[in-house]
Design a protein around this motif. Sequence first.
Motif, short mmCIF file in Angstrom:
data_model
loop_
_atom_site.label_atom_id
_atom_site.label_comp_id
_atom_site.label_asym_id
_atom_site.label_seq_id
_atom_site.Cartn_x
_atom_site.Cartn_y
_atom_site.Cartn_z
N ARG A 83 0.96 -1.12 -0.23
CA ARG A 83 -0.04 -0.03 -0.05
C ARG A 83 0.92 1.21 -0.12
O ARG A 83 1.69 1.29 0.87
N ASP A 84 0.63 2.23 -0.87
CA ASP A 84 1.48 3.38 -1.08
C ASP A 84 0.68 4.62 -0.29
O ASP A 84 -0.35 4.43 0.14
N ILE A 85 1.47 5.71 -0.12
CA ILE A 85 0.98 6.61 0.08
C ILE A 85 1.00 8.02 -0.80
O ILE A 85 2.05 8.40 -1.43
N GLN A 86 -0.32 8.45 -1.23
CA GLN A 86 -0.31 9.55 -2.23
C GLN A 86 -0.38 10.95 -1.51
O GLN A 86 -1.28 11.27 -0.87
N ALA A 87 0.79 11.52 -1.82
CA ALA A 87 0.93 12.88 -1.11
C ALA A 87 1.89 13.56 -1.84
O ALA A 87 2.60 13.14 -2.66
N PRO A 88 1.52 14.88 -2.04
CA PRO A 88 2.46 15.81 -2.95
C PRO A 88 4.08 15.40 -2.28
O PRO A 88 4.31 15.40 -1.11
N GLY A 89 4.84 15.53 -3.30
CA GLY A 89 6.17 15.24 -3.14
C GLY A 89 6.68 13.72 -2.99
O GLY A 89 7.61 13.55 -2.64
N ARG A 90 5.80 12.77 -3.55
CA ARG A 90 6.14 11.51 -3.43
C ARG A 90 7.23 10.79 -4.14
O ARG A 90 7.97 9.90 -3.86
N ASP A 91 7.46 11.87 -5.16
CA ASP A 91 8.60 11.15 -6.21
C ASP A 91 9.89 11.72 -5.53
O ASP A 91 10.95 11.44 -6.31
N ALA A 92 10.02 12.25 -4.26
CA ALA A 92 11.48 12.67 -3.74
C ALA A 92 12.18 11.56 -3.62
O ALA A 92 11.79 10.47 -3.28
N GLU A 93 13.50 11.61 -3.85
CA GLU A 93 14.44 10.54 -3.54
C GLU A 93 14.53 10.28 -2.11
O GLU A 93 14.72 11.26 -1.24
N GLY A 94 14.49 9.06 -1.55
CA GLY A 94 14.75 8.68 -0.05
C GLY A 94 13.33 8.09 0.42
O GLY A 94 13.31 7.97 1.48
N ILE A 95 12.38 7.63 -0.31
CA ILE A 95 11.14 7.16 0.20
C ILE A 95 11.14 5.72 -0.59
O ILE A 95 11.34 5.48 -1.77
N TYR A 96 10.80 4.72 0.23
CA TYR A 96 10.90 3.41 -0.24
C TYR A 96 9.75 2.62 0.51
O TYR A 96 9.30 3.14 1.92
N PHE A 97 9.43 1.60 0.04
CA PHE A 97 8.57 0.52 0.76
C PHE A 97 9.35 -0.26 1.85
O PHE A 97 10.69 -0.64 1.61
N ALA A 98 8.69 -0.61 2.94
CA ALA A 98 9.39 -1.17 3.95
C ALA A 98 10.16 -2.53 3.39
O ALA A 98 11.21 -2.89 3.89
N VAL A 99 9.27 -3.18 2.70
CA VAL A 99 9.66 -4.47 2.41
C VAL A 99 11.03 -4.35 1.41
O VAL A 99 12.03 -5.25 1.52
N ASP A 100 11.23 -3.37 0.68
CA ASP A 100 12.35 -3.16 -0.22
C ASP A 100 13.57 -2.76 0.91
O ASP A 100 14.69 -3.27 0.60
N PHE A 101 13.38 -1.92 1.78
CA PHE A 101 14.51 -1.54 2.66
C PHE A 101 14.69 -2.71 3.57
O PHE A 101 16.16 -3.15 3.57
N LEU A 102 14.07 -3.66 4.03
CA LEU A 102 14.26 -4.76 4.71
C LEU A 102 14.92 -5.99 4.01
O LEU A 102 15.88 -6.64 4.46
N LYS A 103 14.45 -6.07 2.73
CA LYS A 103 15.12 -6.94 1.82
C LYS A 103 16.72 -6.61 1.73
O LYS A 103 17.48 -7.48 1.37
N SER A 104 16.67 -5.42 1.07
CA SER A 104 18.17 -5.13 0.80
C SER A 104 19.21 -5.34 1.98
O SER A 104 20.22 -5.61 1.82
N THR A 105 18.75 -5.00 3.29
CA THR A 105 19.48 -5.14 4.46
C THR A 105 19.84 -6.51 4.57
O THR A 105 20.98 -6.92 4.86
N THR A 106 18.86 -7.53 4.70
CA THR A 106 19.21 -8.96 4.68
C THR A 106 19.94 -9.38 3.51
O THR A 106 20.83 -10.31 4.04
N ARG A 107 19.75 -8.98 2.37
CA ARG A 107 20.39 -9.84 1.23
C ARG A 107 21.94 -9.15 1.43
O ARG A 107 23.05 -10.16 1.33
N SER A 108 22.12 -8.01 1.72
CA SER A 108 23.58 -7.50 1.93
C SER A 108 24.32 -8.12 3.06
O SER A 108 25.44 -8.45 3.25
N LEU A 109 23.57 -8.39 4.29
CA LEU A 109 24.00 -9.00 5.34
C LEU A 109 24.38 -10.30 5.00
O LEU A 109 25.54 -10.78 5.60
#
Length: 495
Positions: free
Chosen positions: A251-277
């Motif tokens: 589920r996304d959040i639709q708000a002004p500025g959503r295209d800013a660099e630095g916004i990620y879905f939690a699953v992508d954040f957690l996945k990237s950490t586990t894979r690199s770990l």
Amino acid sequence: MGKPTGFLEYERENGEAVAPLERIRHFHEFHLPLSEEEQRIQGARCMECGVPFCQSGMVLNGMVSGCPLNNLIPEWNDLVYRGTWSQAYNRLKKTNNFPEFTSRVCPAPCEAACTCGMNGSPVSIKENEHAIIEAAYQSGQAGARPPQLRTDKRIAVIGSGPSGLAAADQLNRRGHNVTVFEREDRVGGLLMYGIPNMKLEKQIIDRKINVMKEEGVRFVTGADVGHNYKASRIKNEFDCVILACGASNPRDIQAPGRDAEGIYFAVDFLKSTTRSLLNSNLEDGNYISAKDKHVIVVGGGDTGNDCVGTSIRHGCASVTQLEMMPKLPDQRAANNSWPEWPRICKTDYGQEEAIAVFGHDPRLYQTTIKEFVKDESGKLCKVIVVSLASQKDPETGRVQMVPVEGSEKELPADLVLIAAGFLGAQSYVAEAFGAELNARTNVATEPGRYATSEEKVFVTGDMHRGQSLVVWAIHEGRSVAREVDKYLMGYTCLA
């Protein structure tokens, strides 16, 4: 039943957790087990309550009460008390394919329904389960047991999360030939990349997968069915297909500025950490880093808490967790009586760690993001949040959370992690097999069934019921295995 007077003589005890400021230095599990004698005392607390709500798996007031797997909890509590660990393992495995997973990540609806908990502390069921399965591995009892006879039936399972693995395990025990297809580079699905290492260390998954391989289950990784692997090929080569791809459409959040660099879905954040770990102990830098950043986590559930704990381990400058709903009461409300699931405020490990590091609870209740603010280069630099108030819709009567005018305020933000749940399954796999979706974008079936609209294609887990618990996923996997077995053989002997 344990010792008849045990619940009167002994208090509940859990294994100690490593102190927050110590455990944030690593990504390892941090709960220390009780000694064997202490664990037996906890088994002794299980009382002869007449009706064991702990194993009921009923839905009360929209929430599950007791174990959805109908685990034989009083039986193996008694066997723990008596020190007959081998028999305890046999009773545990009768209903649960993966106690090594559930004893680590399940929120324990069994304990919430324990009769001891009506007027005191429930039996430490989850810790007893953990002790049983680990004792079984140490003794060799949890090793491979290949089926004695094989059928000529071939089954493909698409997805290696807990539901797909449970289906594969059951059907392999029956003697069918099972192949599990996983799009990622490692087997485990949600267990591998959706749950952080400090909650479920990945060698625990690998340990069980190796047992399943020895028992005859075949695994194919890097097979993204519907993209780089043709569904038609699978349908031609297999007698039956089970879709077990989860509810992975965030589920996304639709708000002004959503295209800013630095916004990620939690699953992508957690996945990237586990894979690199797993690949390099984070030395390759191939992960979304929270180091020295002001982190905003949107969502108050388990995934949001995992983002808080992971961000702290990265070395974030601050972390704030936004929850849309009001803070739950610290004690059960009058309309939330036992044995319903207790709707009370829980401070989980990530929040405990945030309190230890930053001196305050990271959660802001009844708050959401109104706007993402980016700098001249397009990078996120702050968010504007707004308070929410409950309001009843005059037409539907449903209570909604609506913004409070004039309540806006700014928060520094270099990294926003959206952990607002999932809307349903990603549709491309179902479409590749010709299976219809329902209004919730889950794969459609008849009520209580697992067969899809497409011949010989079945569905299970979150892809079938929507986002849920690991224990429900295992329940679904066992259920679809029975239906598939009956479809192939004309009858089933699977439990």
